[in-house]
Design a protein around this motif. Sequence first.
Motif, PDB file in Angstrom:
ATOM      1  N   THR A  42       0.834  -1.196   0.000  1.00  0.00           N
ATOM      2  CA  THR A  42       0.000   0.000   0.000  1.00  0.00           C
ATOM      3  C   THR A  42       0.867   1.244   0.000  1.00  0.00           C
ATOM      4  OG1 THR A  42      -1.678  -1.212   1.249  1.00  0.00           O
ATOM      5  CG2 THR A  42      -1.871   1.183   1.233  1.00  0.00           C
ATOM      6  N   ILE A  43       0.419   2.259  -0.738  1.00  0.00           N
ATOM      7  CA  ILE A  43       1.102   3.550  -0.768  1.00  0.00           C
ATOM      8  C   ILE A  43       0.295   4.518   0.082  1.00  0.00           C
ATOM      9  CG2 ILE A  43       1.878   5.470  -2.205  1.00  0.00           C
ATOM     10  CD1 ILE A  43       2.035   3.433  -4.546  1.00  0.00           C
ATOM     11  N   PHE A  44       0.932   5.076   1.083  1.00  0.00           N
ATOM     12  CA  PHE A  44       0.316   6.060   1.962  1.00  0.00           C
ATOM     13  C   PHE A  44       0.821   7.439   1.554  1.00  0.00           C
ATOM     14  CE2 PHE A  44       0.478   2.034   4.129  1.00  0.00           C
ATOM     15  CZ  PHE A  44      -0.786   1.928   4.679  1.00  0.00           C
ATOM     16  N   SER A  45      -0.012   8.451   1.731  1.00  0.00           N
ATOM     17  CA  SER A  45       0.403   9.791   1.309  1.00  0.00           C
ATOM     18  C   SER A  45      -0.182  10.854   2.218  1.00  0.00           C
ATOM     19  CB  SER A  45      -0.041  10.046  -0.135  1.00  0.00           C
ATOM     20  OG  SER A  45      -1.450  10.029  -0.226  1.00  0.00           O
ATOM     21  N   CYS A  46       0.386  12.044   2.096  1.00  0.00           N
ATOM     22  CA  CYS A  46      -0.112  13.213   2.812  1.00  0.00           C
ATOM     23  C   CYS A  46      -0.336  14.288   1.751  1.00  0.00           C
ATOM     24  CB  CYS A  46       0.919  13.670   3.848  1.00  0.00           C
ATOM     25  SG  CYS A  46       0.305  14.954   4.974  1.00  0.00           S
ATOM     26  N   GLY A  47      -1.522  14.845   1.720  1.00  0.00           N
ATOM     27  CA  GLY A  47      -1.879  15.831   0.698  1.00  0.00           C
ATOM     28  C   GLY A  47      -0.917  17.013   0.637  1.00  0.00           C
ATOM     29  N   SER A  51      -1.721  21.311   6.076  1.00  0.00           N
ATOM     30  CA  SER A  51      -0.979  22.260   6.921  1.00  0.00           C
ATOM     31  C   SER A  51      -0.286  21.566   8.092  1.00  0.00           C
ATOM     32  CB  SER A  51      -1.930  23.343   7.447  1.00  0.00           C
ATOM     33  OG  SER A  51      -2.943  22.748   8.243  1.00  0.00           O
ATOM     34  N   GLN A  52      -0.610  20.306   8.308  1.00  0.00           N
ATOM     35  CA  GLN A  52      -0.006  19.529   9.397  1.00  0.00           C
ATOM     36  C   GLN A  52       0.493  18.197   8.851  1.00  0.00           C
ATOM     37  OE1 GLN A  52      -3.328  19.206  12.118  1.00  0.00           O
ATOM     38  NE2 GLN A  52      -2.683  21.030  13.227  1.00  0.00           N
ATOM     39  N   ALA A  53       1.439  17.601   9.571  1.00  0.00           N
ATOM     40  CA  ALA A  53       1.924  16.276   9.195  1.00  0.00           C
ATOM     41  C   ALA A  53       0.797  15.263   9.337  1.00  0.00           C
ATOM     42  CB  ALA A  53       3.106  15.881  10.073  1.00  0.00           C
ATOM     43  N   LEU A 104      -5.801  -2.883   9.368  1.00  0.00           N
ATOM     44  CA  LEU A 104      -6.600  -1.689   9.681  1.00  0.00           C
ATOM     45  C   LEU A 104      -5.642  -0.515   9.753  1.00  0.00           C
ATOM     46  CD1 LEU A 104      -8.577  -2.993  12.787  1.00  0.00           C
ATOM     47  CD2 LEU A 104      -9.446  -2.821  10.477  1.00  0.00           C
ATOM     48  N   TYR A 105      -6.089   0.659   9.312  1.00  0.00           N
ATOM     49  CA  TYR A 105      -5.242   1.825   9.505  1.00  0.00           C
ATOM     50  C   TYR A 105      -6.093   3.071   9.631  1.00  0.00           C
ATOM     51  CZ  TYR A 105      -5.572   3.872   4.778  1.00  0.00           C
ATOM     52  OH  TYR A 105      -6.006   4.477   3.624  1.00  0.00           O
ATOM     53  N   THR A 106      -5.474   4.079  10.206  1.00  0.00           N
ATOM     54  CA  THR A 106      -6.098   5.382  10.265  1.00  0.00           C
ATOM     55  C   THR A 106      -5.005   6.437  10.213  1.00  0.00           C
ATOM     56  OG1 THR A 106      -7.833   6.680  11.349  1.00  0.00           O
ATOM     57  CG2 THR A 106      -6.168   5.708  12.786  1.00  0.00           C
ATOM     58  N   MET A 107      -5.416   7.656   9.918  1.00  0.00           N
ATOM     59  CA  MET A 107      -4.499   8.784   9.836  1.00  0.00           C
ATOM     60  C   MET A 107      -5.124   9.948  10.592  1.00  0.00           C
ATOM     61  SD  MET A 107      -3.758  11.972   8.423  1.00  0.00           S
ATOM     62  CE  MET A 107      -4.962  12.183   7.142  1.00  0.00           C
ATOM     63  N   LYS A 108      -4.301  10.643  11.340  1.00  0.00           N
ATOM     64  CA  LYS A 108      -4.741  11.842  12.052  1.00  0.00           C
ATOM     65  C   LYS A 108      -3.779  12.972  11.708  1.00  0.00           C
ATOM     66  CE  LYS A 108      -8.168  10.075  14.324  1.00  0.00           C
ATOM     67  NZ  LYS A 108      -9.521  10.424  13.982  1.00  0.00           N
TER      68      LYS A 108
END
Length: 125
Positions: A42-47, A51-53, A104-108
């Motif tokens: 899986t490829i995870f990304s941050c837009g 404005s935050q990590a 399972l995953y989540t991002m905050k």
Amino acid sequence: MKRIILAASFAAFSALANMGIAAVDSQAQSMTTVTRAGAATTIFSCGRKSSQACHYLILSSLCQENLLADGIKERTCRYSKAVPSFQLQAGETKTITNLPADFLYTMKPGRTPTFQDCITAPIPH
């Protein structure tokens, strides 16, 4: 006639075994199956405009179900980190291989997610 039925049963069992599913004790009134799920990449990304990590938590689970005397199913799961938690800055990506297929995953944004965050509100994949 008996040979045809046995041949058909053997063919069905062979097909199940080839899919990673094995039937045990098929002559009894119940059947047990074992499924082997494959690994995921899986490829995870941050837009780019974040404005935050982006903080990620990825969990694997091991669950067991029991049928209780009153006919109710009881499911017990143990969760553990599939990989160490990580964070990505705006515009970054990270590829992770060999994750269990049912992770399972989540991002905050701006904070590390908790196990409870991940279990109660996982991101679909």
